[in-house]
Write an enzyme that holds these catalytic residues in place. Structure first.
Site, PDB file in Angstrom:
ATOM      1  N   CYS A 164      -3.962   6.077  -0.139  1.00 49.02           N
ATOM      2  CA  CYS A 164      -3.406   4.800  -0.580  1.00 49.02           C
ATOM      3  C   CYS A 164      -2.942   4.808  -2.035  1.00 49.02           C
ATOM      4  CB  CYS A 164      -4.424   3.685  -0.344  1.00 49.02           C
ATOM      5  SG  CYS A 164      -4.922   3.574   1.387  1.00 49.02           S
ATOM      6  N   CYS A 179      -0.143   4.288   1.525  1.00 48.33           N
ATOM      7  CA  CYS A 179      -0.566   5.325   2.496  1.00 48.33           C
ATOM      8  C   CYS A 179       0.517   5.670   3.516  1.00 48.33           C
ATOM      9  CB  CYS A 179      -1.868   4.942   3.184  1.00 48.33           C
ATOM     10  SG  CYS A 179      -1.859   3.372   4.054  1.00 48.33           S
ATOM     11  N   TYR A 233      -3.227  -9.308  15.789  1.00 46.37           N
ATOM     12  CA  TYR A 233      -2.161  -8.793  16.650  1.00 46.37           C
ATOM     13  C   TYR A 233      -2.005  -9.668  17.884  1.00 46.37           C
ATOM     14  CZ  TYR A 233      -2.929  -4.952  13.500  1.00 46.37           C
ATOM     15  OH  TYR A 233      -3.072  -4.222  12.354  1.00 46.37           O
ATOM     16  N   ARG A 271     -11.171   7.524   3.138  1.00 42.73           N
ATOM     17  CA  ARG A 271     -10.874   6.489   2.148  1.00 42.73           C
ATOM     18  C   ARG A 271     -12.132   5.926   1.484  1.00 42.73           C
ATOM     19  NH1 ARG A 271      -5.710   6.449   3.615  1.00 42.73           N
ATOM     20  NH2 ARG A 271      -4.900   5.456   5.520  1.00 42.73           N
ATOM     21  N   LYS A 284     -12.415  -5.080   1.399  1.00 45.66           N
ATOM     22  CA  LYS A 284     -11.928  -4.238   2.477  1.00 45.66           C
ATOM     23  C   LYS A 284     -12.856  -3.037   2.611  1.00 45.66           C
ATOM     24  CE  LYS A 284      -8.019  -1.425   3.937  1.00 45.66           C
ATOM     25  NZ  LYS A 284      -6.593  -1.145   3.770  1.00 45.66           N
ATOM     26  N   CYS A 300       0.862  -1.176   0.000  1.00 45.15           N
ATOM     27  CA  CYS A 300       0.000   0.000   0.000  1.00 45.15           C
ATOM     28  C   CYS A 300       0.900   1.228   0.000  1.00 45.15           C
ATOM     29  CB  CYS A 300      -0.923   0.014   1.207  1.00 45.15           C
ATOM     30  SG  CYS A 300      -2.286   1.185   0.987  1.00 45.15           S
ATOM     31  N   GLU A 346     -16.205  -7.651  -5.785  1.00 45.67           N
ATOM     32  CA  GLU A 346     -14.780  -7.289  -5.599  1.00 45.67           C
ATOM     33  C   GLU A 346     -13.913  -8.548  -5.551  1.00 45.67           C
ATOM     34  OE1 GLU A 346     -13.087  -4.543  -5.513  1.00 45.67           O
ATOM     35  OE2 GLU A 346     -14.442  -2.900  -5.047  1.00 45.67           O
ATOM     36  N   ARG A 370      -3.856   3.354  12.263  1.00 38.10           N
ATOM     37  CA  ARG A 370      -3.326   4.571  11.636  1.00 38.10           C
ATOM     38  C   ARG A 370      -2.383   5.312  12.579  1.00 38.10           C
ATOM     39  NH1 ARG A 370      -8.902   6.015   8.312  1.00 38.10           N
ATOM     40  NH2 ARG A 370      -8.859   4.100   7.081  1.00 38.10           N
ATOM     41  N   LYS A 378     -11.983  -7.917   5.461  1.00 38.80           N
ATOM     42  CA  LYS A 378     -11.464  -7.025   6.490  1.00 38.80           C
ATOM     43  C   LYS A 378     -12.406  -5.859   6.711  1.00 38.80           C
ATOM     44  CE  LYS A 378      -7.661  -3.876   7.057  1.00 38.80           C
ATOM     45  NZ  LYS A 378      -6.611  -3.176   6.432  1.00 38.80           N
TER      46      LYS A 378
HETATM   47  C1  PBG Z   1      -3.280   0.157   4.585  1.00 38.31           C
HETATM   48  C2  PBG Z   1      -3.867  -0.695   5.641  1.00 38.31           C
HETATM   49  C3  PBG Z   1      -4.731  -0.352   6.701  1.00 38.31           C
HETATM   50  C4  PBG Z   1      -4.903  -1.504   7.466  1.00 38.31           C
HETATM   51  C5  PBG Z   1      -4.183  -2.520   6.847  1.00 38.31           C
HETATM   52  N1  PBG Z   1      -3.564  -2.001   5.717  1.00 38.31           N
HETATM   53  C6  PBG Z   1      -5.288   0.952   7.099  1.00 38.31           C
HETATM   54  C7  PBG Z   1      -6.294   1.643   6.284  1.00 38.31           C
HETATM   55  O1  PBG Z   1      -6.804   1.150   5.277  1.00 38.31           O
HETATM   56  O2  PBG Z   1      -6.547   2.776   6.661  1.00 38.31           O
HETATM   57  C8  PBG Z   1      -5.713  -1.597   8.734  1.00 38.31           C
HETATM   58  C9  PBG Z   1      -5.325  -2.697   9.670  1.00 38.31           C
HETATM   59  C10 PBG Z   1      -5.851  -2.558  11.047  1.00 38.31           C
HETATM   60  O3  PBG Z   1      -6.676  -1.681  11.381  1.00 38.31           O
HETATM   61  O4  PBG Z   1      -5.411  -3.368  11.871  1.00 38.31           O
HETATM   62  N2  PBG Z   1      -4.146   0.716   3.696  1.00 38.31           N
END
Ligand code: PBG
Length: 313
Positions: A111, A103, A298, A202, A180, A101, A218, A190, A233
């Protein structure tokens, strides 16, 4: 004997935040137990996780410099590229997945490439594909086994597959963050990855939480573009999506137990309102029951320890 769903440490994918801006492990306040790591710490952490039965890590990078072309995302000596090499050196058999990504590497925190005028953000989908593909190839060149695009630009799986093949990385797999959602549950991440958008949000590239059929479209698109595995996700608020994706496509399916879900659990536990082990294991089982083959969490090290019968911390 009659249990239908089983959880194993090999189901787990352990996310690591590797930062170029720190000189020692720095805890993430909103995610108790999670820290930003130096490259050396990341290799140590991977080795500890391996010893506990975890077979896969997912890497996120925090570069020291950000710009409007995310140059550190695809730099040969970028932070993720360094971390991949260090982890492969320390634990050669660890399956290393890299989040692809932009971002974390963009000064504006979006992103993809963005045009920002008077606080109005336009993310340029097609222009971003080349940078994403370049990032994926640089991760593969560093030794990543699997690249995981999380940007949600349309057409990125095809662009990445083409670039990997041309670059000689035919064996690098793609785990696509296919469904996502534009979720409030990414807040703590973030902070951890320093990737909050500076303006706008986003919602023009991530999905509307109200849409399930769109999630299936998707996923179908990403599979047509040759994703090897797909991800849903966040996790708990989207178990219905996970179930439908697994039933419909029967592909290797991952779920992301995201930062906000983890933070909620940790906060309740800290207040004495939930039993950490029981609530975490129930959450993990619910992902498997809903169809997940792989769980990004995590809590991976705790879960692995609990599975092996240790009381953990
Ligand atoms: C990058 C990304 C994000 C997450 C994983 N890859 C953040 C987002 O889309 O803002 C989130 C993972 C999490 O909240 O644990 N784009």
């Amino acid at each position: 004997m009659v249990r239908e769903t089983r959880l194993a440490a090999t189901d787990l994918i352990y996310p690591l935040f590797v930062s170029e801006r720190i000189t020692s492990r720095t805890p993430v306040e909103s995610m108790p137990g999670v820290a930003q790591l130096t490259v050396e710490d990341a290799a140590d952490e991977a080795a500890l996780a391996w010893g506990e039965g975890i077979r896969s890590v997912l890497l996120f990078g925090i570069p020291s410099e950000k710009d409007e072309l995310a140059s550190q995302a695809y730099a040969e000596k970028g932070i993720v590229q360094q971390a991949v090499r260090a982890i492969k050196r320390a634990v050669p058999e660890m399956i290393v997945i890299t989040d692809v990504c932009l971002c974390e590497y963009m000064s504006h925190g979006h992103c993809g490439i963005a045009r920002i005028e008077a606080g109005c953000v336009e993310v340029l989908n097609d222009e971003s594909l080349e940078l994403l593909a370049r990032t994926a190839v640089s991760h593969a060149a560093a030794g990543a086994d699997i690249v995981a695009p999380s940007d949600m630009m349309d057409g990125r799986v095809a662009a990445i597959r083409r670039a990997l093949d041309v670059g000689g990385f035919q064996n690098t797999a793609i785990l696509s963050y296919a469904a996502k959602f534009a979720s409030a549950f990414y807040g703590p991440f973030r902070d951890a990855a320093d990737s909050a958008p500076q303006a706008g949000d986003r919602r023009s590239y991530q999905m509307d939480p109200a849409n399930a059929l769109e999630a299936l479209r998707e996923v179908a698109l990403d599979l047509e573009e040759s994703a090897d595995m797909v991800m849903v996700k966040p996790g708990l608020p989207y178990l219905d999506i996970l179930w439908r994706v697994k039933e419909r496509f029967e592909m290797p399916t991952a779920v992301y137990h995201v930062s906000g879900e983890y933070a909620m659990l940790k906060a309740a536990v800290a207040n004495g309102w939930l039993d950490e082990r029981a609530a975490t294991m129930e959450t993990m089982l619910s992902f498997k029951r809903a169809g997940a083959d792989m769980i990004v969490t995590y809590a991976a090290r705790d879960v692995a320890r609990w599975l092996s019968g240790h009381s953990g911390k």
